[in-house]
Write an enzyme that holds these catalytic residues in place. Structure first.
Site, PDB file in Angstrom:
ATOM      1  N   SER A   1      -4.523   7.522 -43.354  1.00  0.00           N
ATOM      2  CA  SER A   1      -5.932   7.812 -43.043  1.00  0.00           C
ATOM      3  C   SER A   1      -6.706   6.501 -42.940  1.00  0.00           C
ATOM      4  O   SER A   1      -6.212   5.442 -43.334  1.00  0.00           O
ATOM      5  CB  SER A   1      -6.537   8.683 -44.146  1.00  0.00           C
ATOM      6  OG  SER A   1      -6.689   7.910 -45.331  1.00  0.00           O
TER       7      SER A   1
ATOM      8  N   ASP B   1      -4.098   9.493 -39.324  1.00  0.00           N
ATOM      9  CA  ASP B   1      -4.699  10.789 -39.677  1.00  0.00           C
ATOM     10  C   ASP B   1      -6.224  10.702 -39.497  1.00  0.00           C
ATOM     11  O   ASP B   1      -6.847   9.750 -39.980  1.00  0.00           O
ATOM     12  CB  ASP B   1      -4.346  11.061 -41.153  1.00  0.00           C
ATOM     13  CG  ASP B   1      -4.665  12.481 -41.600  1.00  0.00           C
ATOM     14  OD1 ASP B   1      -4.690  13.379 -40.736  1.00  0.00           O
ATOM     15  OD2 ASP B   1      -4.868  12.673 -42.812  1.00  0.00           O
TER      16      ASP B   1
ATOM     17  N   ASP C   1     -10.025  12.555 -33.956  1.00  0.00           N
ATOM     18  CA  ASP C   1     -10.738  13.713 -34.487  1.00  0.00           C
ATOM     19  C   ASP C   1     -12.202  13.654 -34.066  1.00  0.00           C
ATOM     20  O   ASP C   1     -13.037  13.038 -34.729  1.00  0.00           O
ATOM     21  CB  ASP C   1     -10.618  13.751 -36.011  1.00  0.00           C
ATOM     22  CG  ASP C   1     -11.301  14.987 -36.590  1.00  0.00           C
ATOM     23  OD1 ASP C   1     -11.900  15.753 -35.804  1.00  0.00           O
ATOM     24  OD2 ASP C   1     -11.237  15.177 -37.819  1.00  0.00           O
TER      25      ASP C   1
ATOM     26  N   GLU D   1      -8.220  17.582 -32.280  1.00  0.00           N
ATOM     27  CA  GLU D   1      -8.628  18.733 -33.103  1.00  0.00           C
ATOM     28  C   GLU D   1      -9.728  19.516 -32.410  1.00  0.00           C
ATOM     29  O   GLU D   1     -10.659  18.954 -31.848  1.00  0.00           O
ATOM     30  CB  GLU D   1      -9.117  18.263 -34.487  1.00  0.00           C
ATOM     31  CG  GLU D   1      -9.543  19.434 -35.380  1.00  0.00           C
ATOM     32  CD  GLU D   1      -9.747  19.055 -36.849  1.00  0.00           C
ATOM     33  OE1 GLU D   1      -9.089  18.113 -37.326  1.00  0.00           O
ATOM     34  OE2 GLU D   1     -10.567  19.708 -37.504  1.00  0.00           O
TER      35      GLU D   1
ATOM     36  N   ILE E   1      -0.053  17.720 -45.689  1.00  0.00           N
ATOM     37  CA  ILE E   1      -0.147  17.904 -47.142  1.00  0.00           C
ATOM     38  C   ILE E   1      -0.509  16.576 -47.807  1.00  0.00           C
ATOM     39  O   ILE E   1       0.256  15.608 -47.718  1.00  0.00           O
ATOM     40  CB  ILE E   1       1.198  18.438 -47.703  1.00  0.00           C
ATOM     41  CG1 ILE E   1       1.528  19.801 -47.086  1.00  0.00           C
ATOM     42  CG2 ILE E   1       1.157  18.516 -49.235  1.00  0.00           C
ATOM     43  CD1 ILE E   1       2.880  20.387 -47.469  1.00  0.00           C
ATOM     44  N   ASP E   2      -1.657  16.520 -48.429  1.00  0.00           N
ATOM     45  CA  ASP E   2      -2.100  15.315 -49.128  1.00  0.00           C
ATOM     46  C   ASP E   2      -2.559  15.643 -50.553  1.00  0.00           C
ATOM     47  O   ASP E   2      -2.087  15.067 -51.532  1.00  0.00           O
ATOM     48  CB  ASP E   2      -3.247  14.655 -48.340  1.00  0.00           C
ATOM     49  CG  ASP E   2      -3.701  13.360 -48.983  1.00  0.00           C
ATOM     50  OD1 ASP E   2      -2.955  12.791 -49.793  1.00  0.00           O
ATOM     51  OD2 ASP E   2      -4.820  12.895 -48.675  1.00  0.00           O
TER      52      ASP E   2
END
Ligand code: G3H
Ligand code: 13P
Ligand code: ZN
Length: 316
Positions: A48, A81, A103, A133, A254-255
């Site tokens: 990220s 991310d 995003d 997204e 999954i974070d």
């Protein structure tokens, strides 16, 4: 071996989902690689913007390159991310990333299309894939907080239009999840009806499910018993990963669950050993526990055991 997300998605589509796990430091990287090797699963490492700033973006690249040497059998992709346009270009230029996520889901549809198309054109020139997204998840991602009331599910017709107009390679859809540890009030529910409609309009096109942590109750209970105050948490039912994969969800993010493992290990360790101040013993426990957690998720995603078959397709 670093591969493209496109190679991973081609192998997985309709059969299983690839786990996409965020990392910020060496301990997470070690647990992640070990867990994936132990369960013989391909995976995606997500970085990220916050992770790039935590130590230094070059530190994370070095950690990943070293982990790839330590675990030569691993097959994985490296992914940005929740990128903004500027960060996407930086990652595309670096030559290290297999794919980037742009995003712009908080922007109106046309502006999201415009930004995503610009990033996609730039990425494709370098052979890099783009995740975009459409729709809006609730919860906090990077520095943007979306109140539950403003979250909105992806419109299947818009999804098709969006993919056609932007040329993106995978699409993060809002299908009932949200980021963080407080995903549902009351009943857990993924919107399989929406997934089905998106799949019907975009057959064969990889979909991405953000906010997929399961927030295990026993993990939260242990954290709270050791001094934590996490209240009313609820995650995705991990038994719904595979049914979602059959409907085209090829990447599951999954974070939060990894953060919970970290918190549980450290809270319990320092509760039980209040005189201790060497961080390596709990660090070692975390790496083992995280590896076990990752292997357990890969089983639920159906990616466990796929490594050898995938290797044949990426090395020929
Ligand atoms: O969706 C967000 C991810 O969980 C990354 O979180 O921005 O705090 O690194 P972060
Ligand atoms: P969780 O907060 O459910 O782990 O979601 C992580 C995510 O979507 C990263 O992009
Ligand atoms: Zn996300």
């Amino acid at each position: 071996m670093i591969v493209t997300t496109a190679q991973l998605f081609k192998h997985a589509y309709g059969k299983y989902a690839v786990g996409a796990y965020n990392i910020n430091n060496a301990e997470q990287a070690m647990g992640l690689f070990r867990g994936c090797i132990d369960s013989k699963a391909p995976f995606i490492i997500q970085i990220s913007k916050g992770a790039r700033k935590y130590t230094d973006k070059r530190m994370l690249e070095a950690i990943i390159r070293s982990a790839a040497e330590i675990f030569p059998d691993a097959i994985f992709a490296v992914h940005l991310d929740h990128g903004d346009e500027e960060t996407c270009y930086d990652c595309i230029k670096s030559g290290f990333y297999s794919s980037v996520m742009i995003d712009a889901s908080h922007d109106p549809f046309e502006k999201n299309v415009e930004i995503t198309k610009r990033v996609t054109d730039a990425a494709h020139q370098k052979g890099i894939s783009v995740e975009a997204e459409l729709g809006m998840l609730g919860g906090v991602e990077e520095d943007i907080k979306v109140e539950e009331g403003h979250a909105c599910l992806t419109d299947p017709d818009e999804a098709k239009d969006f993919v056609t107009k932007t040329g993106c390679d995978s699409l993060a859809c809002a299908i009932g999840t949200s980021h963080g540890a407080f995903k549902f009030k009351g009943r857990q529910s993924l919107h399989f009806d929406v997934m089905e409609k998106i799949k019907a309009r975009l057959p064969g096109f990889p979909l991405v499910m953000h906010g997929s942590s399961s927030v295990p109750k026993e993990e939260v209970d242990r954290i709270n018993k050791a001094g934590g105050t996490i209240k009313d948490s609820m995650g995705v039912d991990p038994n719904e990963y595979l049914p979602a994969a059959k409907l085209g969800v090829t990447k599951v993010n999954i974070d939060t669950d990894g953060r919970l493992v970290w918190t549980r290990v450290h809270r319990e360790f320092f509760r039980d050993k209040p005189g201790e101040f060497d961080f390596r013993p709990p660090g070692k426990i975390f790496m083992d526990e995280y590896a076990k957690f990752i292997a357990s998720r890969n089983k639920l995603l159906g990616s466990a055991g796929q490594l050898d078959d995938l290797r044949k397709t990426v090395t020929k």
